[in-house]
Every structure is written in C-alpha cells, then in structure tokens.
Design an enzyme around this catalytic site. Structure first.
Site, PDB file in Angstrom:
ATOM      1  N   HIS A 201      32.919  26.711  30.004  1.00 12.34           N
ATOM      2  CA  HIS A 201      31.900  25.708  30.356  1.00 12.34           C
ATOM      3  C   HIS A 201      32.128  25.207  31.793  1.00 12.34           C
ATOM      4  O   HIS A 201      32.246  24.004  32.042  1.00 12.34           O
ATOM      5  CB  HIS A 201      31.901  24.537  29.384  1.00 12.34           C
ATOM      6  CG  HIS A 201      31.437  24.932  27.996  1.00 12.34           C
ATOM      7  ND1 HIS A 201      31.459  26.207  27.531  1.00 12.34           N
ATOM      8  CD2 HIS A 201      30.920  24.205  26.992  1.00 12.34           C
ATOM      9  CE1 HIS A 201      30.987  26.260  26.299  1.00 12.34           C
ATOM     10  NE2 HIS A 201      30.644  25.049  25.938  1.00 12.34           N
TER      11      HIS A 201
ATOM     12  N   HIS B 138      23.670  27.694  16.888  1.00 16.73           N
ATOM     13  CA  HIS B 138      23.839  26.876  18.091  1.00 16.73           C
ATOM     14  C   HIS B 138      23.190  27.614  19.251  1.00 16.73           C
ATOM     15  O   HIS B 138      23.436  28.805  19.450  1.00 16.73           O
ATOM     16  CB  HIS B 138      25.336  26.673  18.329  1.00 16.73           C
ATOM     17  CG  HIS B 138      25.702  25.765  19.453  1.00 16.73           C
ATOM     18  ND1 HIS B 138      24.821  24.876  20.024  1.00 16.73           N
ATOM     19  CD2 HIS B 138      26.883  25.605  20.130  1.00 16.73           C
ATOM     20  CE1 HIS B 138      25.457  24.214  20.990  1.00 16.73           C
ATOM     21  NE2 HIS B 138      26.688  24.642  21.079  1.00 16.73           N
TER      22      HIS B 138
ATOM     23  N   GLU C 199      23.572  27.025  22.492  1.00 13.82           N
ATOM     24  CA  GLU C 199      24.306  27.128  23.758  1.00 13.82           C
ATOM     25  C   GLU C 199      24.570  28.611  24.055  1.00 13.82           C
ATOM     26  O   GLU C 199      24.882  29.396  23.153  1.00 13.82           O
ATOM     27  CB  GLU C 199      25.629  26.336  23.680  1.00 13.82           C
ATOM     28  CG  GLU C 199      26.238  26.182  25.066  1.00 13.82           C
ATOM     29  CD  GLU C 199      27.303  25.087  25.153  1.00 13.82           C
ATOM     30  OE1 GLU C 199      27.771  24.598  24.117  1.00 13.82           O
ATOM     31  OE2 GLU C 199      27.656  24.730  26.303  1.00 13.82           O
TER      32      GLU C 199
ATOM     33  N   ASP D  61      26.841  30.532  25.065  1.00 15.22           N
ATOM     34  CA  ASP D  61      28.005  31.317  24.632  1.00 15.22           C
ATOM     35  C   ASP D  61      27.781  31.900  23.236  1.00 15.22           C
ATOM     36  O   ASP D  61      28.466  32.837  22.830  1.00 15.22           O
ATOM     37  CB  ASP D  61      29.325  30.526  24.707  1.00 15.22           C
ATOM     38  CG  ASP D  61      29.287  29.160  24.078  1.00 15.22           C
ATOM     39  OD1 ASP D  61      28.196  28.591  23.912  1.00 15.22           O
ATOM     40  OD2 ASP D  61      30.367  28.635  23.746  1.00 15.22           O
TER      41      ASP D  61
ATOM     42  N   HIS E 258      28.186  20.644  18.780  1.00 17.94           N
ATOM     43  CA  HIS E 258      28.452  19.890  19.976  1.00 17.94           C
ATOM     44  C   HIS E 258      27.189  19.548  20.774  1.00 17.94           C
ATOM     45  O   HIS E 258      27.201  18.705  21.660  1.00 17.94           O
ATOM     46  CB  HIS E 258      29.468  20.743  20.757  1.00 17.94           C
ATOM     47  CG  HIS E 258      29.379  20.953  22.186  1.00 17.94           C
ATOM     48  ND1 HIS E 258      29.190  22.146  22.819  1.00 17.94           N
ATOM     49  CD2 HIS E 258      29.507  20.031  23.170  1.00 17.94           C
ATOM     50  CE1 HIS E 258      29.223  21.996  24.118  1.00 17.94           C
ATOM     51  NE2 HIS E 258      29.412  20.737  24.352  1.00 17.94           N
TER      52      HIS E 258
ATOM     53  N   ASP F  92      30.943  25.609  16.575  1.00 22.57           N
ATOM     54  CA  ASP F  92      31.927  25.016  17.499  1.00 22.57           C
ATOM     55  C   ASP F  92      33.002  24.192  16.772  1.00 22.57           C
ATOM     56  O   ASP F  92      34.138  24.088  17.263  1.00 22.57           O
ATOM     57  CB  ASP F  92      31.221  24.099  18.511  1.00 22.57           C
ATOM     58  CG  ASP F  92      30.621  24.874  19.679  1.00 22.57           C
ATOM     59  OD1 ASP F  92      31.048  26.013  19.936  1.00 22.57           O
ATOM     60  OD2 ASP F  92      29.722  24.326  20.332  1.00 22.57           O
TER      61      ASP F  92
ATOM     62  N   TYR G 126      40.874  22.000  22.196  1.00 23.00           N
ATOM     63  CA  TYR G 126      39.437  22.314  22.177  1.00 23.00           C
ATOM     64  C   TYR G 126      38.623  21.056  21.826  1.00 23.00           C
ATOM     65  O   TYR G 126      37.625  20.728  22.476  1.00 23.00           O
ATOM     66  CB  TYR G 126      39.165  23.429  21.154  1.00 23.00           C
ATOM     67  CG  TYR G 126      37.711  23.825  21.101  1.00 23.00           C
ATOM     68  CD1 TYR G 126      37.228  24.855  21.897  1.00 23.00           C
ATOM     69  CD2 TYR G 126      36.810  23.172  20.265  1.00 23.00           C
ATOM     70  CE1 TYR G 126      35.893  25.214  21.866  1.00 23.00           C
ATOM     71  CE2 TYR G 126      35.481  23.519  20.232  1.00 23.00           C
ATOM     72  CZ  TYR G 126      35.030  24.546  21.028  1.00 23.00           C
ATOM     73  OH  TYR G 126      33.697  24.883  20.994  1.00 23.00           O
TER      74      TYR G 126
ATOM     75  N   HIS H  23      34.714  30.146  17.880  1.00 20.65           N
ATOM     76  CA  HIS H  23      35.738  30.465  18.879  1.00 20.65           C
ATOM     77  C   HIS H  23      37.094  30.485  18.189  1.00 20.65           C
ATOM     78  O   HIS H  23      37.438  29.556  17.448  1.00 20.65           O
ATOM     79  CB  HIS H  23      35.815  29.395  19.977  1.00 20.65           C
ATOM     80  CG  HIS H  23      34.547  29.209  20.753  1.00 20.65           C
ATOM     81  ND1 HIS H  23      34.080  30.116  21.668  1.00 20.65           N
ATOM     82  CD2 HIS H  23      33.645  28.196  20.749  1.00 20.65           C
ATOM     83  CE1 HIS H  23      32.949  29.684  22.192  1.00 20.65           C
ATOM     84  NE2 HIS H  23      32.657  28.521  21.646  1.00 20.65           N
TER      85      HIS H  23
HETATM   86 FE1  FEO Z   1      28.716  24.418  22.206  1.00 21.02          FE
HETATM   87 FE2  FEO Z   1      30.692  27.272  21.840  1.00 21.02          FE
HETATM   88  O1  FEO Z   1      29.226  26.237  22.393  1.00 21.02           O
END
Ligand code: FEO
Length: 400
Positions: A25, A81, A83, A85, A147, A166, A194, A227
């Site tokens: 990020h 999600h 985002e 990634d 998130h 996340d 994290y 992740h």
């Molecule tokens: Fe909020 Fe792993 O992205």
C-alpha cells in the site's frame, strides 16, 4: 507450471506469492519479505473462485485454476474486497470465464463500478445471504471497514472454512500455507504488525464483528485470509489476539519516537527511556527517520504510553515526525497517554505543537500537558531532571 495447492476436500489455494514486494500500500507499510495474494477455488457442482489477485499476477492465478479444473469454467467469483490487491485480476478472470457470476456486497459493487467502469452484472449480497454450489453452502457476512467499506467474508459450511479476506492477514510469503509450519509467536507477531498498519483505525468495527461472528456459532476448522498463512492450529490464539488488538489491550510499555539532528533530542529520548525503563515500564525507542514505520506502528498498538520528540527545524518539527503524528491521528487509538518533548534553539513551540497533535489523536497528556523542553544541549543535570520526571510518569503508566 504453477499448480494449485489443495487445502481441504474440494478446496484449493490458487493465490500468488509476491516475494519482491517491499512497500505494501505504497509507503504506508514497508515490509521485508513480500506477501501473498490468496485466492481460493471451491470445486463443487459449480466452481467458485474466492477473490482474485493483483493484476500483474493474473496469469499465475489462471494457471493454478486450470491445474485443477482444466477446461471446466469458473461459475462464480466472490469479490470479497474491491481493493486492487484482490480485485486487480478480476477483469482478466472475467475475460477467461465470461459466463461467471460475480458476487459482492452493495458497497463492493459500487466500488468495482467506480474502479473498472463496467457492469459485470454483479449479484449484490448482504450478511446472511447464501449461495449453494452443490455440496457446499457459502454464507456471506459483510464486514465494512475491515478494511474498506465493502469488505465481506465468506463461510463455507461443509469445509468449515472462514474466508476472511484482509481480517487475520499477515505478510508471511511461502509455500507452507498453514500456521503450523511456523512458531505461534512468529505468526501472532506478523498478524499484529499487519493489524497495526492496516486495520488499527477500525478497532470498533473489528470488536463488533468478532462478537457477531461468535454469536453465529460457526464451526471453524480454518480461517483463510487474503494475505499470508491460513490459521488452523492457532485459531484460538489469533482470535484472542484480535480481541486484544481491537480493544487496544495494552501493557506497561512506552514507545519513544523521535527525530534529532544534533543528538540533543536524542539525549532527551534516552533519558526518558532510562527513567521509564529503570522503573518497571517496558521501553521501545525509535529514531523515526531510521526505522521501518511498520515496526513503530506494531509496538504502539499495545503500549500504554507514547512519547514523541522532535528537534526544531526553523520554526517547525521534523517533517517525518509531523507525518507520523498525522498518521497517529488517523489511527483512533484508545486508552493511551503520552507527551511531547524536544530540544530547541531560538523557537520554542515545537514540543507544545507535538502535544496538540497527540491530543488530537485522542491521547491523554501526562504531566498535565507540560511538554519536556530543552534549550540547546541538555547538561548532565538537565538529563537527571528528565530521568526523574520519567520515573514519576512510570508510576502513572503502571497504574493505568
Ligand atoms: Fe484492503 Fe488486502 O486489501
């Protein structure tokens, strides 16, 4: 050839390792050993993909998917999600499987449309909605702001897996997919890092969601985040840790963060450390400009106290410390005390300005808000005074 890794009957990991990533990020979160973007495939009467990966890794994702299902199509894509990634590869996956039906939360659909400008006929789902893929039933649970506003998780009943996106993530990148390959403390520490760097501002949402999930009485064999490693052996430990993170569970610990050009503010930081550390408070001391910020954020999470110092740069604090304080304001920390400090030459306002920022961050000032200041170089006797003040503050910190 890149292959999928089976994690349970009918369930496969089809994600990627991004071993070379050093800035997660952007500059927000420097990391040392890369990360993973986890995607999962449920091969049932219908084939369902949970999340995609960063766009540049989409060929690897597709290769891993095909290693399991060959020419069979993917029927459903769960966009937990938006985002990038996790959604960056979405459009390429849709091109590969044009008849797949994407599912996302209401906020997820809105964000996907704003990011990719195309209506893929998303199915909007909300908490409690289910999707049967044959033997397995998927239950969706929205978790806004863990998130982004759109995040959701997916529980698969037959497999007893909570796909948590996340939440519960960490940056452990390798081929050992399960927590049991690593020591418990290592896994918890990576999860703490994290959380502190990505999720900390949303502690209230995390606390509420943990309670709601507990009330659902889910039978959970695995927590599979987007992740890092999959939690299996250490589920109770990570759940308990998350409850602590969300409530800012803390210990008698002080984090001292400073920047200093000519060592005067550094001498003050070290005198503070001496007075606190010699009186029963665990101390962490960081020169901000020479420390990976992710470490400071991690240590801050469970500290009762934070001391922030800066020398005076013309008529302002160091730009790194100013940036750190702004980030602290965004973190919505709870139950912490702190104080500003610093040496100055001909402009004496910086320590007071640090205190103002600490207050803005919701931190209660020690010493009734009287910052610790020093004109030019602290003498031995100045340092003794700081140590004595720190010793007094140690008693306050331990009593909290
Ligand atoms: Fe909020 Fe792993 O992205």
């Amino acid at each position: 050839m890149k292959k999928a890794i089976q994690i349970k009957d009918q369930i496969y990991w089809v994600g990627v390792q991004d071993f070379n990533l050093r800035h997660f990020h952007g500059s927000l979160y420097p990391i040392e050993e890369g990360t993973t973007y986890n995607a999962y495939l449920i091969v049932d009467e219908q084939v369902t993909l949970i999340d995609t990966v960063e766009e540049e890794f989409t060929p690897v994702l597709l290769e891993r998917i095909r290693s399991v299902i060959g020419d069979r199509p993917v029927d459903n894509i769960i966009v937990q999600h938006a985002e990038p990634d996790h959604s960056g590869g979405f459009e390429k996956v849709m091109q590969a499987y044009p008849n797949a039906v994407p599912y996302a939360s209401n906020a997820g659909v809105q964000i996907m449309m704003k990011q990719y400008f195309h209506d893929y006929h998303y199915q909007k789902v909300k908490t409690g909605d289910t999707l049967s893929t044959g033997v397995n039933t998927l239950t969706f649970v929205e978790m806004p702001l863990i998130h982004w506003p759109d995040n959701m998780l997916t529980y698969v009943d037959q497999a007893k897996i909570l796909f948590s996106n996340d939440a519960f993530g960490q940056h452990i990148a390798g081929y050992e997919l399960f927590d049991e390959a690593y020591a418990l403390n290592f896994c918890l520490d990576k999860a703490k890092e994290y959380y502190a760097n990505i999720v900390m501002p949303y502690g209230m949402q995390v606390a509420n969601k943990l309670k709601a999930l507990k009330d659902m009485n889910l039978d959970i064999d695995m927590i599979a985040p987007a992740h890092g490693i999959i939690w299996k052996q250490y589920i109770n430990a990570i759940w308990n840790a998350y409850e602590g993170f969300a409530s800012f569970r803390s210990e008698a610990k002080a984090v001292i963060v400073y920047d200093s050009v000519w060592h005067h503010t550094q001498m003050m930081a070290e005198a503070l450390a001496e007075g606190l550390g010699q009186n029963g408070v665990k101390v962490k001391v960081y020169k901000y400009s020479e420390t990976m910020s992710c470490i400071i954020m991690k240590e801050l999470l469970d500290a009762k106290a934070i001391f922030v110092g800066s020398g005076c740069y013309n008529n302002t604090m160091s730009s790194e410390i100013a940036g750190f304080l702004d980030r602290l304001i965004s973190c919505k920390v709870k139950g912490k005390v702190g104080l500003g400090f610093g040496s100055w030459g001909w402009f004496n306002q910086v320590p007071g300005r640090i205190n103002d920022k600490l207050k803005e961050a919701g931190i209660t000032l020690l010493q009734e808000g009287a910052a610790i200041t020093q004109n030019y170089t602290p003498s031995e006797s100045d340092l003794s005074v700081i140590e004595a003040k720190a010793a007094e503050m140690a008693e306050t910190i331990k009593s909290l």
